[in-house]
Design a protein around this motif. Sequence first.
Motif, PDB file in Angstrom:
ATOM      1  N   GLY A  33       0.776  -1.225   0.000  1.00  0.00           N
ATOM      2  CA  GLY A  33       0.000   0.000   0.000  1.00  0.00           C
ATOM      3  C   GLY A  33       0.807   1.275   0.000  1.00  0.00           C
ATOM      4  N   THR A  34       2.136   1.199  -0.197  1.00  0.00           N
ATOM      5  CA  THR A  34       2.943   2.415  -0.218  1.00  0.00           C
ATOM      6  C   THR A  34       3.929   2.386  -1.375  1.00  0.00           C
ATOM      7  OG1 THR A  34       4.675   1.526   1.226  1.00  0.00           O
ATOM      8  CG2 THR A  34       2.823   2.669   2.284  1.00  0.00           C
ATOM      9  N   ILE A  35       4.295   3.566  -1.830  1.00  0.00           N
ATOM     10  CA  ILE A  35       5.410   3.748  -2.749  1.00  0.00           C
ATOM     11  C   ILE A  35       6.539   4.371  -1.946  1.00  0.00           C
ATOM     12  CG2 ILE A  35       6.243   4.957  -4.789  1.00  0.00           C
ATOM     13  CD1 ILE A  35       3.357   5.062  -5.762  1.00  0.00           C
ATOM     14  N   LYS A  36       7.720   3.817  -2.086  1.00  0.00           N
ATOM     15  CA  LYS A  36       8.879   4.342  -1.389  1.00  0.00           C
ATOM     16  C   LYS A  36       9.626   5.287  -2.319  1.00  0.00           C
ATOM     17  CE  LYS A  36      13.037   2.803   1.089  1.00  0.00           C
ATOM     18  NZ  LYS A  36      13.846   1.618   1.489  1.00  0.00           N
ATOM     19  N   ASN A  37       9.836   6.524  -1.893  1.00  0.00           N
ATOM     20  CA  ASN A  37      10.593   7.467  -2.703  1.00  0.00           C
ATOM     21  C   ASN A  37      12.087   7.155  -2.661  1.00  0.00           C
ATOM     22  OD1 ASN A  37       9.043   9.419  -4.148  1.00  0.00           O
ATOM     23  ND2 ASN A  37       8.358  10.281  -2.196  1.00  0.00           N
ATOM     24  N   PRO A  38      12.816   7.369  -3.781  1.00  0.00           N
ATOM     25  CA  PRO A  38      12.346   7.896  -5.056  1.00  0.00           C
ATOM     26  C   PRO A  38      11.372   6.954  -5.755  1.00  0.00           C
ATOM     27  CG  PRO A  38      14.753   7.951  -4.941  1.00  0.00           C
ATOM     28  CD  PRO A  38      14.272   7.122  -3.804  1.00  0.00           C
ATOM     29  N   MET A  39      10.390   7.529  -6.425  1.00  0.00           N
ATOM     30  CA  MET A  39       9.437   6.724  -7.182  1.00  0.00           C
ATOM     31  C   MET A  39      10.152   5.944  -8.284  1.00  0.00           C
ATOM     32  SD  MET A  39       6.178   8.121  -9.379  1.00  0.00           S
ATOM     33  CE  MET A  39       7.206   8.856 -10.678  1.00  0.00           C
ATOM     34  N   LEU A  40      11.068   6.598  -8.989  1.00  0.00           N
ATOM     35  CA  LEU A  40      11.949   5.955  -9.956  1.00  0.00           C
ATOM     36  C   LEU A  40      13.383   6.361  -9.605  1.00  0.00           C
ATOM     37  CD1 LEU A  40      10.017   6.449 -13.337  1.00  0.00           C
ATOM     38  CD2 LEU A  40      10.482   4.296 -12.176  1.00  0.00           C
ATOM     39  N   TRP A  41      14.150   5.401  -9.087  1.00  0.00           N
ATOM     40  CA  TRP A  41      15.512   5.677  -8.647  1.00  0.00           C
ATOM     41  C   TRP A  41      16.471   5.400  -9.806  1.00  0.00           C
ATOM     42  CZ3 TRP A  41      17.241   4.437  -2.980  1.00  0.00           C
ATOM     43  CH2 TRP A  41      18.487   5.039  -2.733  1.00  0.00           C
ATOM     44  N   SER A  42      16.300   6.135 -10.862  1.00  0.00           N
ATOM     45  CA  SER A  42      17.168   6.052 -12.028  1.00  0.00           C
ATOM     46  C   SER A  42      17.061   7.373 -12.774  1.00  0.00           C
ATOM     47  CB  SER A  42      16.789   4.868 -12.920  1.00  0.00           C
ATOM     48  OG  SER A  42      15.440   4.934 -13.305  1.00  0.00           O
ATOM     49  N   ASP A  43      17.824   7.506 -13.844  1.00  0.00           N
ATOM     50  CA  ASP A  43      17.955   8.780 -14.536  1.00  0.00           C
ATOM     51  C   ASP A  43      16.717   9.047 -15.395  1.00  0.00           C
ATOM     52  OD1 ASP A  43      19.573  11.067 -15.056  1.00  0.00           O
ATOM     53  OD2 ASP A  43      20.016  10.279 -17.046  1.00  0.00           O
ATOM     54  N   VAL A  44      15.783   9.839 -14.859  1.00  0.00           N
ATOM     55  CA  VAL A  44      14.539  10.180 -15.561  1.00  0.00           C
ATOM     56  C   VAL A  44      14.304  11.686 -15.364  1.00  0.00           C
ATOM     57  CG1 VAL A  44      12.126   9.538 -15.938  1.00  0.00           C
ATOM     58  CG2 VAL A  44      13.700   7.866 -14.963  1.00  0.00           C
ATOM     59  N   PRO A  45      15.162  12.519 -15.967  1.00  0.00           N
ATOM     60  CA  PRO A  45      15.092  13.960 -15.694  1.00  0.00           C
ATOM     61  C   PRO A  45      14.011  14.668 -16.493  1.00  0.00           C
ATOM     62  CG  PRO A  45      16.860  13.510 -17.226  1.00  0.00           C
ATOM     63  CD  PRO A  45      16.287  12.173 -16.838  1.00  0.00           C
ATOM     64  N   ASP A  46      13.758  15.918 -16.124  1.00  0.00           N
ATOM     65  CA  ASP A  46      12.876  16.833 -16.850  1.00  0.00           C
ATOM     66  C   ASP A  46      11.497  16.231 -17.123  1.00  0.00           C
ATOM     67  OD1 ASP A  46      15.187  18.398 -16.996  1.00  0.00           O
ATOM     68  OD2 ASP A  46      15.690  17.696 -18.997  1.00  0.00           O
ATOM     69  N   PRO A  47      10.824  15.698 -16.104  1.00  0.00           N
ATOM     70  CA  PRO A  47       9.588  14.969 -16.385  1.00  0.00           C
ATOM     71  C   PRO A  47       8.423  15.881 -16.745  1.00  0.00           C
ATOM     72  CG  PRO A  47       9.869  15.212 -14.023  1.00  0.00           C
ATOM     73  CD  PRO A  47      11.111  15.764 -14.663  1.00  0.00           C
ATOM     74  N   ASP A  48       7.583  15.391 -17.623  1.00  0.00           N
ATOM     75  CA  ASP A  48       6.229  15.902 -17.757  1.00  0.00           C
ATOM     76  C   ASP A  48       5.306  14.705 -17.631  1.00  0.00           C
ATOM     77  OD1 ASP A  48       4.239  17.741 -17.935  1.00  0.00           O
ATOM     78  OD2 ASP A  48       4.524  18.224 -20.044  1.00  0.00           O
ATOM     79  N   VAL A  49       4.233  14.873 -16.878  1.00  0.00           N
ATOM     80  CA  VAL A  49       3.316  13.782 -16.594  1.00  0.00           C
ATOM     81  C   VAL A  49       1.896  14.263 -16.831  1.00  0.00           C
ATOM     82  CG1 VAL A  49       2.541  12.084 -14.894  1.00  0.00           C
ATOM     83  CG2 VAL A  49       4.903  12.922 -14.816  1.00  0.00           C
ATOM     84  N   ILE A  50       1.113  13.470 -17.537  1.00  0.00           N
ATOM     85  CA  ILE A  50      -0.310  13.747 -17.721  1.00  0.00           C
ATOM     86  C   ILE A  50      -1.093  12.478 -17.406  1.00  0.00           C
ATOM     87  CG2 ILE A  50       0.081  15.528 -19.462  1.00  0.00           C
ATOM     88  CD1 ILE A  50      -0.697  13.456 -21.608  1.00  0.00           C
ATOM     89  N   ARG A  51      -2.377  12.647 -17.148  1.00  0.00           N
ATOM     90  CA  ARG A  51      -3.255  11.485 -16.982  1.00  0.00           C
ATOM     91  C   ARG A  51      -4.301  11.517 -18.084  1.00  0.00           C
ATOM     92  NH1 ARG A  51      -8.187  10.332 -14.807  1.00  0.00           N
ATOM     93  NH2 ARG A  51      -8.383  12.425 -13.871  1.00  0.00           N
ATOM     94  N   VAL A  52      -4.492  10.369 -18.728  1.00  0.00           N
ATOM     95  CA  VAL A  52      -5.545  10.187 -19.724  1.00  0.00           C
ATOM     96  C   VAL A  52      -6.297   8.925 -19.334  1.00  0.00           C
ATOM     97  CG1 VAL A  52      -6.113   9.879 -22.156  1.00  0.00           C
ATOM     98  CG2 VAL A  52      -4.139  11.289 -21.506  1.00  0.00           C
ATOM     99  N   GLY A  53      -7.508   9.092 -18.827  1.00  0.00           N
ATOM    100  CA  GLY A  53      -8.271   7.946 -18.355  1.00  0.00           C
ATOM    101  C   GLY A  53      -7.611   7.304 -17.156  1.00  0.00           C
TER     102      GLY A  53
END
Length: 523
Positions: free
Chosen positions: A19-39
Motif C-alpha cells: 500500500g505504499t510507494i517508497k521514494n524515489p518513485m523511480l531511482w534512475s535517470d529520468v530527468p525533466d519529467p512531464d506527466v499527464i493522466r488520460v483515463g
Amino acid sequence: MKRLLISLSIIVCSLSISGTIKNPMLWSDVPDPDVIRVGDYYYLVSTTMHLMPGAPIMRSTDFTDWETIGYLFDKLTDSPKYDMNEGTVYGRGQWATSLKYHNGRFYALFAPNDNPGGETYIMTAAKAEGPWTIVSRLRHFHDASLFFDDDDRVYVFFGTGEMVELSKDLQSVVEGSHRKIFQREKDETGLLEGSRMVKKDGTYYLLMISWPAGGKRRQVCYRTNDLLGQWEKKVVLLSDFGGFPYVGQGTIVDGKDGQWYGVIFQDRGGVGRVLTLMPCRWVDGWPMLGDDSGKVPETMPFGGSETKHNQITHSDDFSSEKLGLHWQWNHNPIDNAWSLTDRQGFLRMKTSRTANSIYDAPNTVTQRMEGPKCSGIVCLDISKMNDGDRAGFSAFNGDSGLLTIARDGKTTMLTMTSEHVSLDNRSKAITDVKREQQGDAVKIKRKKVWLRIDGDFTLHRDIATFYYSFDGSRWTKIGNDYKMIFDYRRFFMGTKFAIFNYATKTAGGFVDVDSFEYKVIDN
C-alpha cells in the motif's frame, strides 16, 4: 536452453510495504519529467539527449508499475553530429519535452539543445506508444510547455517567463503574441527553467525552478486568472530529501482518486536525476508540494497491486525479433551493423568503422542503472572478434569504468580501466580520452565470457565494482572500485550500463551478446 531472464529482474526499490510507494518513485535517470493522466493511465516523458531512440514515453496506472511503451523518434538527423561525425551531441540532443492530450490526440514539444538542429519539434500521435509524426518545426523554445486552453487556443511558455500563441494548426507563431509575463527577482540567478503549465478551476499555474544566489534549488509557481494580466508568485517546494540535495523541476498531475500529485526530480550523483512523488495540497489556491511540513515524504500511499510487473530497466535473452524498448543506442545506430536474426537468440554487434574509444564507437547499446543497488551481467561470445577489436561492458558516462576484451593478434586480454573523455565545449567533439588500467590484465582462452558490474548508489557511495567469469557462476573481481560521477558539462546524464564492440584496425568482426541479466537490490 536459454534462461528466462525476465524473471530474474527483481524490482523492490519502489515498494516497501503493502500500500505504499517508497521514494524515489523511480531511482534512475529520468530527468525533466512531464506527466499527464488520460483515463486510467499516467503518461510520463523524460530527457535522454544523445541516446536513441529518444524521448521515451512511459506509462503507469498507479505511479508504481512504470513501463516504456514508445519513443517520439528513432533518430535525429538534423546534424552529422548525431552520427558522431564532425563532433558529437553528448549532453545535447532532445531536452525537456512537454506532453499534452487534446481532442483525442497526444502532442509533444521539444527543442534539441544543439546547433544546427535546435529548432522546436511539435509532434502528435493517436496513441501514446506511437507512431509519432512531426506537425511542425518552429523557432527554439527553451524548456518549453505546450498548452491547449479551454477555447482551443494554443500557447507555448518557455525560458524565464515568456509566452507566445501558436496558430491553431500549430504551424506558426501568431504575429505580435510574444509576451514577457514576469521578471525574475533580483536574487535569482540564471534561467527559471522547466516550464510546466497546468490549468485548474479557471486559474493558470506555471511551475518552474528557481535557484537564488547563495540559496537552494526550489520549485516556484506563478498563477493568474488572465494570461494577459498580472501574475502572482509563490515558492511551492523547498525540500532536500534522503541526504541528497534539494528537489526541484517537474510538474503536477490530477490523480484518478481526485487528489493531485507532484512528480519532481532530484539530483543524486552517479545514478543521475531521480523522480520523487509527493502530495500536491491546494492551499489558498496554490499547489503546495510535499507533506504537511512541505517536505518530500519517504513513502506515499498507492492503490496498485503489491507486485511490480513492469519496469524501465530489465533483463533480456534477445529472443525477440525487435530490440526491446528498454535499450537505447549511444547516438544514432548504424542499422546494418547489428542484428537479432543473424543468430537466433543473440544480439550480434558488428564493427562497421574504426574508433579510438567507447566514446566514438558506434552502436554502443545502453540501459539505465538504478538505486539503491543494482547488478548487470552480460554474456558474450567473442569467437569472431578481429585483430584490434575491443568489446565489453561499461558503467558509461563522461568518466567511465570499463571491462574491455582486447584482441591483438592471437592474444585476447581482459582489463578493467577508468576512462575520462574531454569534449570541445562548442562542437562536443572528442578532444582527448585519458585511460588508466586498474589491476592486472587477464588472458582469455575461451570463446564465451561473462562480465558483471555492480552499482551502489546509496548515500555518499556511487561505487561500481567489476567482475568476470568463465562459467556464469564463479566470479572473480577485477580492478578497483570505481567512483561514478554526474557531470552536467559533458554527458549531463546518469551512469548507464553499456555493451560495446568497436574496431581499432579493420572493420568486419563481431561479438554475439547471449544475454543481459539484471536485478536491483533494496538493502
